[in-house]
Design an enzyme around this catalytic site. Sequence first.
Site, mmCIF file in Angstrom:
data_model
loop_
_atom_site.group_PDB
_atom_site.id
_atom_site.type_symbol
_atom_site.label_atom_id
_atom_site.label_comp_id
_atom_site.label_asym_id
_atom_site.label_seq_id
_atom_site.Cartn_x
_atom_site.Cartn_y
_atom_site.Cartn_z
ATOM 1 C CD GLU A 135 -1.075 -5.804 5.646
ATOM 2 O OE1 GLU A 135 -0.988 -4.601 5.945
ATOM 3 O OE2 GLU A 135 -1.054 -6.209 4.458
ATOM 4 C CG HIS B 292 -3.492 -3.334 3.296
ATOM 5 N ND1 HIS B 292 -2.484 -2.939 4.156
ATOM 6 C CD2 HIS B 292 -4.028 -2.210 2.768
ATOM 7 C CE1 HIS B 292 -2.421 -1.607 4.163
ATOM 8 N NE2 HIS B 292 -3.342 -1.141 3.336
ATOM 9 C CB CYS C 131 -0.992 -0.033 1.158
ATOM 10 S SG CYS C 131 -2.340 1.158 0.971
#
Length: 243
Positions: free
Chosen positions: A187, A185, A95
């Site tokens: 994660e 993202h 990002c």
Amino acid sequence: MRLIVLRTGNAAPEVAARRGEFFSWIRREVGDAWSGEWHEHDVRTDHPLPHAGEASAFIITGSSSSVTERAPWMLRTEALIRDIADAKTPLFGICFGHQIVAQALGGAVAKNPRGREIGTVEVQVHHHDPRDPILEHVGERFHANHTHVDSVIQLPPNARRLASTALEENSAYSIGSHIKCVQFHPEFDGEVMRGYISARAHLIHAEGGDSTSMLARAVDAPGSASLLRNFVRHVVARPLVTL
């Protein structure tokens, strides 16, 4: 050696209170792909930055800050990114990390003219021969969790576009064999994504969006997470020749 996460921001407070910060989420998704040491360095502080050769790889987190602010800590981080690139140390940008790597290496970042991209979004893979190793076992389309306003509007020289979305032309790119960056993202799981949508609901509504439908569509995105693990498995653990 160790894997160093360069922290550029904090998770949304409402989400962090329940789930912690980016560092723990990144470690969770990498899982057993990395058995070495982990270290986190907050680049916004005055502590000396690590050297490009101190790590087996670097991962740069997301941030609510904008690369366009050109804050002093961002300029220092950009200098480190150029050192990492020169040293050919593996680097993965997420990002804001995706954006600051592009800015540091000759690309350009600006507010996305197509608007805010937030929620679980379909990503389209671009065809290349050979296929980039971070896309191993990833289909031609996969879902990823996003939250951003800025965009890489111009890729750095020698970068290859790996994926796009309806709102984001440069959703993922690579530079050679050692630099891999994603606008989304990997994660974020579904719970984290729903937390971000709730935290940004007032902005989404002000911009004419529908946070309720976004919440209903927000889910885990294992295809996205696999790009991060593939980076560690194929670029960090087994460095490749330059593509």
